[in-house]
Design an enzyme around this catalytic site. Structure first.
Site, short mmCIF file in Angstrom:
data_model
loop_
_atom_site.label_atom_id
_atom_site.label_comp_id
_atom_site.label_asym_id
_atom_site.label_seq_id
_atom_site.Cartn_x
_atom_site.Cartn_y
_atom_site.Cartn_z
N ASP A 62 -16.19 9.59 -2.54
CA ASP A 62 -15.01 9.36 -1.70
C ASP A 62 -14.59 10.71 -1.17
OD1 ASP A 62 -12.84 8.17 -0.47
OD2 ASP A 62 -11.75 7.71 -2.30
N ARG A 67 -14.42 -6.25 2.17
CA ARG A 67 -13.00 -6.23 1.85
C ARG A 67 -12.37 -7.57 2.23
NH1 ARG A 67 -10.14 -1.38 1.51
NH2 ARG A 67 -8.40 -2.74 0.99
N GLN A 126 -10.38 -2.59 -3.34
CA GLN A 126 -11.59 -1.90 -2.90
C GLN A 126 -12.74 -2.15 -3.86
OE1 GLN A 126 -12.32 0.09 -0.05
NE2 GLN A 126 -14.35 -0.28 -0.92
N HIS A 149 -7.08 1.32 -6.97
CA HIS A 149 -7.41 0.63 -5.71
C HIS A 149 -8.27 -0.59 -6.05
CE1 HIS A 149 -7.77 -0.07 -1.58
NE2 HIS A 149 -8.37 1.03 -1.16
N ARG A 186 0.88 -1.17 0.00
CA ARG A 186 0.00 0.00 0.00
C ARG A 186 0.91 1.22 0.00
NH1 ARG A 186 -5.40 1.38 1.65
NH2 ARG A 186 -5.51 3.39 2.71
N CYS A 196 -15.86 4.17 0.16
CA CYS A 196 -14.81 3.23 0.58
C CYS A 196 -14.31 3.51 2.00
CB CYS A 196 -13.65 3.23 -0.41
SG CYS A 196 -12.73 4.78 -0.45
#
Length: 309
Positions: free
Chosen positions: A227, A294, A139, A136, A109, A266
């Site tokens: 987001d 997730r 996600q 991502h 990450r 998210c």
């Protein structure tokens, strides 16, 4: 067989994504009621170790990959950039070589997408993108799983995005091309998502439109997604916040979506900035299912990376 890396959704492709989502649905159902740390009955990754490298802070990525590995019968270890040599006197290539000798897979990450690409180039074990500035994918696997769970088919799905053209949007656009759904992107001028990803998704059969009017973006949508406007590591820019303000997801905007439209985010959310409390805590919000998913989606990504799907 060459290593299966999961750096973007296209690394797997549409058929594999569909297979992973089916696997996630089945495995989630099979362990209903079990303690969260109890391994699945078949423990398909018994003895395997995932090395998780964090150059960016995390709650959901860290916990979900750790729990995913436990449920698959394996284990995970956490390496923070501040307490390891990654990019701090040791090259990414050398880190890849070392971790490949000590762990069975690597999750990174980070910020620059080139870092995860370099890690994958030199690793002899699967590498998974836990987030970069470009994309991502893990996600979006959870998002797709959540949408399917709530009774919506992916082909022909109408998705509305509101706000900043960021890494999450890039992966939604990528998914649209692979799974044949449509995305209306409501963004202010100058904050669009990656143009190359939009073009690729259109060529693959995704319907992608960039619009300036938030109502036009949301009208008739099956799913509404937003987001945070200020991404991790960005400075708190007043000009950007001002540009984003008309794109706030509130009850008035949600009223233009379909009556059974789902709301996704998210997380973490800046409440009453990009989304109001009444929406994120409201009856159409599925953000807590999305967060839990997730775990289930990444279990299937891990199994795919190990060649089990």
């Amino acid at each position: 067989m060459s290593q299966r890396h999961f750096l973007n959704l296209t690394d797997a492709g549409g058929h594999a994504i569909a297979a992973m989502l089916n696997d996630a649905i089945d495995r989630k159902a099979a362990r209903a009621g079990l303690p969260k740390g109890q391994p699945d009955a078949d423990a398909p990754l018994a003895g395997r170790v995932l090395a998780m490298v964090f150059e960016k802070n995390s709650t959901r990525t860290r916990v979900s990959f750790d729990i995913a590995m436990r449920q698959l019968g394996g284990s995970a270890l956490i390496l923070d950039a501040g307490t390891t040599q990654l990019g701090r006197g040791e090259t990414i290539a050398d880190t890849a070589r070392v971790l490949s000798r000590m762990a069975d897979a690597i999750m990174l990450r980070t910020d620059d997408h080139a870092k995860v690409e370099e890690l994958a180039r030199y690793a002899s074990v699967p590498v998974i993108n836990g987030l970069t500035d470009l994309s991502h994918p893990c996600q979006i696997m959870a998002d797709l799983l959540t949408v399917i769970e709530h009774g919506k088919a992916l082909p022909g799905l109408e998705v509305a995005w509101l706000g900043d053209g960021n890494n999450v949007l890039n992966s939604i656009v990528e998914a649209a091309g692979l799974m044949k759904f449509n995305v209306r992107i409501g963004v202010p001028e100058g904050y669009e998502s990656d143009a190359a990803m939009i073009e690729a998704a259109k060529l693959a059969g995704g319907g992608i439109r960039v619009v300036r009017d938030p109502i036009e973006a949301v009208r008739g949508a099956d799913v509404v997604v937003t987001d945070t406007w200020i991404s991790m590591g960005q400075s708190y820019a007043e000009a950007k916040l001002a540009a984003m303000e008309p794109y706030q997801v509130n009850d008035a905007l949600m009223a233009h979506a379909k009556p059974d439209a789902l709301f996704l985010h998210c997380l973490p959310a800046h409440r009453n900035e990009e989304v109001t409390d009444s929406v994120i805590d409201g009856p159409r919000s599925v953000v807590w299912d999305e967060a839990e998913n997730r775990i289930h989606a990444q279990k299937s990504v891990l199994r795919w990376a190990f060649g089990q799907i």
